[in-house]
Motif scaffolding. Structure first.
Motif, PDB file in Angstrom:
ATOM      1  N   PHE A  28       0.832  -1.193   0.000  1.00  0.00           N
ATOM      2  CA  PHE A  28       0.000   0.000   0.000  1.00  0.00           C
ATOM      3  C   PHE A  28       0.873   1.252   0.000  1.00  0.00           C
ATOM      4  O   PHE A  28       2.092   1.187   0.217  1.00  0.00           O
ATOM      5  CB  PHE A  28      -0.940   0.003   1.211  1.00  0.00           C
ATOM      6  CG  PHE A  28      -0.246  -0.084   2.546  1.00  0.00           C
ATOM      7  CD1 PHE A  28      -0.062   1.047   3.332  1.00  0.00           C
ATOM      8  CD2 PHE A  28       0.215  -1.302   3.027  1.00  0.00           C
ATOM      9  CE1 PHE A  28       0.576   0.966   4.560  1.00  0.00           C
ATOM     10  CE2 PHE A  28       0.844  -1.392   4.260  1.00  0.00           C
ATOM     11  CZ  PHE A  28       1.021  -0.243   5.023  1.00  0.00           C
ATOM     12  N   THR A  29       0.235   2.372  -0.278  1.00  0.00           N
ATOM     13  CA  THR A  29       0.926   3.657  -0.278  1.00  0.00           C
ATOM     14  C   THR A  29       1.602   3.902   1.062  1.00  0.00           C
ATOM     15  O   THR A  29       1.024   3.640   2.118  1.00  0.00           O
ATOM     16  CB  THR A  29      -0.073   4.788  -0.561  1.00  0.00           C
ATOM     17  OG1 THR A  29      -0.738   4.523  -1.805  1.00  0.00           O
ATOM     18  CG2 THR A  29       0.618   6.134  -0.620  1.00  0.00           C
TER      19      THR A  29
ATOM     20  N   LEU B  64      -9.437  -4.753   6.372  1.00  0.00           N
ATOM     21  CA  LEU B  64      -8.122  -4.552   5.769  1.00  0.00           C
ATOM     22  C   LEU B  64      -8.200  -3.780   4.458  1.00  0.00           C
ATOM     23  O   LEU B  64      -7.262  -3.068   4.083  1.00  0.00           O
ATOM     24  CB  LEU B  64      -7.433  -5.896   5.536  1.00  0.00           C
ATOM     25  CG  LEU B  64      -6.593  -6.448   6.692  1.00  0.00           C
ATOM     26  CD1 LEU B  64      -5.969  -7.774   6.287  1.00  0.00           C
ATOM     27  CD2 LEU B  64      -5.523  -5.459   7.129  1.00  0.00           C
ATOM     28  N   ASP B  65      -9.323  -3.906   3.747  1.00  0.00           N
ATOM     29  CA  ASP B  65      -9.468  -3.181   2.489  1.00  0.00           C
ATOM     30  C   ASP B  65      -9.574  -1.672   2.709  1.00  0.00           C
ATOM     31  O   ASP B  65      -9.420  -0.894   1.769  1.00  0.00           O
ATOM     32  CB  ASP B  65     -10.694  -3.684   1.728  1.00  0.00           C
ATOM     33  CG  ASP B  65     -11.985  -3.534   2.513  1.00  0.00           C
ATOM     34  OD1 ASP B  65     -11.973  -3.743   3.749  1.00  0.00           O
ATOM     35  OD2 ASP B  65     -13.016  -3.212   1.907  1.00  0.00           O
ATOM     36  N   ARG B  66      -9.801  -1.231   3.947  1.00  0.00           N
ATOM     37  CA  ARG B  66      -9.907   0.199   4.254  1.00  0.00           C
ATOM     38  C   ARG B  66      -8.665   0.730   4.957  1.00  0.00           C
ATOM     39  O   ARG B  66      -8.596   1.910   5.294  1.00  0.00           O
ATOM     40  CB  ARG B  66     -11.134   0.447   5.133  1.00  0.00           C
ATOM     41  CG  ARG B  66     -12.433  -0.038   4.501  1.00  0.00           C
ATOM     42  CD  ARG B  66     -13.614   0.193   5.419  1.00  0.00           C
ATOM     43  NE  ARG B  66     -14.756  -0.584   4.944  1.00  0.00           N
ATOM     44  CZ  ARG B  66     -15.474  -1.409   5.699  1.00  0.00           C
ATOM     45  NH1 ARG B  66     -15.181  -1.566   6.985  1.00  0.00           N
ATOM     46  NH2 ARG B  66     -16.483  -2.077   5.199  1.00  0.00           N
ATOM     47  N   PHE B  67      -7.696  -0.145   5.186  1.00  0.00           N
ATOM     48  CA  PHE B  67      -6.524   0.260   5.960  1.00  0.00           C
ATOM     49  C   PHE B  67      -5.693   1.315   5.245  1.00  0.00           C
ATOM     50  O   PHE B  67      -5.233   2.287   5.850  1.00  0.00           O
ATOM     51  CB  PHE B  67      -5.672  -0.970   6.283  1.00  0.00           C
ATOM     52  CG  PHE B  67      -4.418  -0.656   7.043  1.00  0.00           C
ATOM     53  CD1 PHE B  67      -4.478  -0.108   8.310  1.00  0.00           C
ATOM     54  CD2 PHE B  67      -3.175  -0.900   6.490  1.00  0.00           C
ATOM     55  CE1 PHE B  67      -3.332   0.193   9.019  1.00  0.00           C
ATOM     56  CE2 PHE B  67      -2.022  -0.608   7.181  1.00  0.00           C
ATOM     57  CZ  PHE B  67      -2.093  -0.067   8.454  1.00  0.00           C
ATOM     58  N   GLU B  68      -5.498   1.163   3.947  1.00  0.00           N
ATOM     59  CA  GLU B  68      -4.676   2.121   3.207  1.00  0.00           C
ATOM     60  C   GLU B  68      -5.278   3.528   3.277  1.00  0.00           C
ATOM     61  O   GLU B  68      -4.549   4.512   3.437  1.00  0.00           O
ATOM     62  CB  GLU B  68      -4.527   1.699   1.743  1.00  0.00           C
ATOM     63  CG  GLU B  68      -3.641   2.656   0.937  1.00  0.00           C
ATOM     64  CD  GLU B  68      -3.484   2.225  -0.511  1.00  0.00           C
ATOM     65  OE1 GLU B  68      -2.387   2.381  -1.061  1.00  0.00           O
ATOM     66  OE2 GLU B  68      -4.473   1.718  -1.087  1.00  0.00           O
TER      67      GLU B  68
ATOM     68  N   ASN C 257       1.935  10.052  -0.798  1.00  0.00           N
ATOM     69  CA  ASN C 257       3.294   9.581  -1.031  1.00  0.00           C
ATOM     70  C   ASN C 257       3.330   8.716  -2.288  1.00  0.00           C
ATOM     71  O   ASN C 257       2.378   7.985  -2.579  1.00  0.00           O
ATOM     72  CB  ASN C 257       3.786   8.766   0.171  1.00  0.00           C
ATOM     73  CG  ASN C 257       3.872   9.614   1.423  1.00  0.00           C
ATOM     74  OD1 ASN C 257       4.485  10.673   1.424  1.00  0.00           O
ATOM     75  ND2 ASN C 257       3.249   9.155   2.501  1.00  0.00           N
ATOM     76  N   GLU C 258       4.421   8.807  -3.024  1.00  0.00           N
ATOM     77  CA  GLU C 258       4.536   8.053  -4.270  1.00  0.00           C
ATOM     78  C   GLU C 258       5.045   6.632  -4.047  1.00  0.00           C
ATOM     79  O   GLU C 258       4.677   5.724  -4.785  1.00  0.00           O
ATOM     80  CB  GLU C 258       5.469   8.790  -5.234  1.00  0.00           C
ATOM     81  CG  GLU C 258       4.911  10.142  -5.704  1.00  0.00           C
ATOM     82  CD  GLU C 258       5.797  10.803  -6.734  1.00  0.00           C
ATOM     83  OE1 GLU C 258       6.846  10.205  -7.085  1.00  0.00           O
ATOM     84  OE2 GLU C 258       5.456  11.903  -7.187  1.00  0.00           O
ATOM     85  N   ARG C 259       5.871   6.434  -3.056  1.00  0.00           N
ATOM     86  CA  ARG C 259       6.420   5.095  -2.844  1.00  0.00           C
ATOM     87  C   ARG C 259       5.392   4.205  -2.156  1.00  0.00           C
ATOM     88  O   ARG C 259       4.416   4.677  -1.574  1.00  0.00           O
ATOM     89  CB  ARG C 259       7.719   5.158  -2.040  1.00  0.00           C
ATOM     90  CG  ARG C 259       7.550   5.558  -0.592  1.00  0.00           C
ATOM     91  CD  ARG C 259       8.912   5.693   0.087  1.00  0.00           C
ATOM     92  NE  ARG C 259       8.757   5.985   1.510  1.00  0.00           N
ATOM     93  CZ  ARG C 259       8.750   5.064   2.467  1.00  0.00           C
ATOM     94  NH1 ARG C 259       8.879   3.778   2.142  1.00  0.00           N
ATOM     95  NH2 ARG C 259       8.614   5.397   3.736  1.00  0.00           N
TER      96      ARG C 259
END
Length: 404
Positions: free
Chosen positions: A67-68, A345-349, A365-367
């Motif tokens: 994830f981001t 978990l699908d909402r964690f990012e 963030n790009e990475r």
């Protein structure tokens, strides 16, 4: 083996100590004991060894999460020699962090914020892209001109501490009306107001201070400055969660790991646990549940803010123990496990990497980073200057680890 949801129905019962890995932290803890490697703390921030060994049922879950890169929207780094010990912990987990200004003396001007940032950057590990985002300390006498200077220096926020509400807040605001000039300048420049949302009236019970702030002080701010972006920091009550859910789009909230994990039983049952003492103080189970529900809901105005606040072990265990919980090195795995145990978990990012950046008006963030499923145990302590700091969940087994 109990899931977190099943465990909650048995909260407060001794048998609940056989719950999920993180769930055990909600229960009354057993008699204090010394952890292997603990230097002298008699009340470590951990459940019993048997409970720490228990692992929640995560069968069928993913083995990795990509994830981001996440940000920490509420962080205490302290100052001086201990920066060398705590800055690398946050830099290893997060790309950016909103750094709190409650030093002694407080960071009240753009000049002081620039100097503090330089001291922090001196301890960012080589090769790390970690960026401290500085805040200024709001006082009764903060001039509008200082808001404009802060904006020109690239600083995005001021922190409102009610005078006497928490650590190093004696120079804070005594009456929000005294800050109207500065708040007007903040509204005009798009500078955020970060709020420690508690009243300090001695007639108000400490467990009610957040609710009373939301009912009395916060409306005064929002009614007079309807376009001012406000972050309710480290929310702890169902009242705060509901206010953000139902409130105007210019109000958001940061959420800590401790207020998702612990209720006031963890602090007080079976003996006082000084390493669970923080401000705002832990609340009833109904409030913890409301915080978890809000944070894992996917709502865009809730985001990660650890409020990681290190204190030397000897100061936590003193006759007037300091308020603050240290979580920087392990907060991300804890958050991920809470989200997993709540089927989110699908909402964690969104919570960890997207919502905060959007509200602050900065690019994502790009990475990308990766959490891998791997059992590991939280260390009993970490070096902190000439002493040690005991982290949240010392000795606890976690099931996610950030791949570095």
């Amino acid at each position: 083996m109990l899931s977190l949801a099943m465990w909650r129905t048995r909260l407060g019962k001794e048998s609940a100590l056989r719950g999920g890995t993180l769930a055990v932290a909600h229960a009354p803890l057993a008699s204090p004991r010394r952890l292997d490697g603990a230097r002298r703390s008699r009340c470590p921030a951990t459940p019993t060894r048997d409970a720490a060994e228990a692992v929640g049922d995560t069968s069928g879950g993913p083995e990795r999460l990509t994830f981001t890169a996440p940000d920490d929207w509420h962080l205490h780094l302290r100052d001086g020699d201990v920066l060398a010990d705590v800055v690398p912990h946050s830099a290893s987990q997060f790309s950016r962090a909103i750094v709190m200004p409650n030093l002694t003396p407080p960071v009240t001007t753009a000049k002081l914020a620039c100097e503090y940032r330089a001291r922090i950057m001196a301890h960012v590990p080589e090769g790390s892209s970690f960026e401290p985002l500085m805040t200024l300390y709001l006082t009764d006498n903060t001039p509008a001109e200082e808001v404009h200077r802060a904006k020109e220096a690239g600083f995005r926020a001021f922190k409102l501490y009610p005078a006497g509400a928490t650590t190093n807040s004696d120079s804070g605001v005594t009456d929000v009306r005294k800050c109207f000039g500065a708040l007007k300048a903040m509204e005009e420049t798009g500078t955020l107001l970060l709020v420690h949302g508690e009243v300090v009236d001695p007639k108000i019970d400490i467990f009610d201070r957040e609710r009373v702030f939301i009912e009395t002080v916060l409306p005064t701010i929002l009614d007079n400055f309807p376009n001012l972006k406000v972050v309710l920091e480290h929310i702890t009550t169902k009242h705060a969660a509901r206010f953000v859910l139902d409130g105007p789009k210019n109000v958001a909230a940061s959420v800590t790991p401790q207020h998702m994990l612990l209720n006031r039983n963890a602090l007080l049952v079976g003996g006082i646990k000084p390493h669970f003492y923080c401000l705002p103080i832990l609340k009833r189970e109904e409030h913890r549940l409301a915080i978890v529900e809000a944070a894992t809901s996917g709502h865009p105005r809730f985001f990660l803010g650890t409020d990681s606040a290190p204190h030397a072990d000897q100061n936590k265990l003193s006759a007037c123990g300091c308020a603050g919980i240290y979580s920087a090195p392990l907060a991300l795995p804890i958050y991920a496990q809470v989200f997993e145990e709540n089927g989110a978990l699908d909402r964690f990012e969104g919570f960890a990497s997207v919502n905060g950046a959007a509200f602050y008006g900065v690019p994502r963030n790009e990475r990308v980073v990766e959490l891998v499923r791997e059992d590991w145990r939280v260390p009993a302590n970490y070096k902190f200057g000439d002493d040690v700091v005991v982290p949240l969940g010392a000795g606890l087994k976690l099931t996610w680890r950030l791949r570095t």
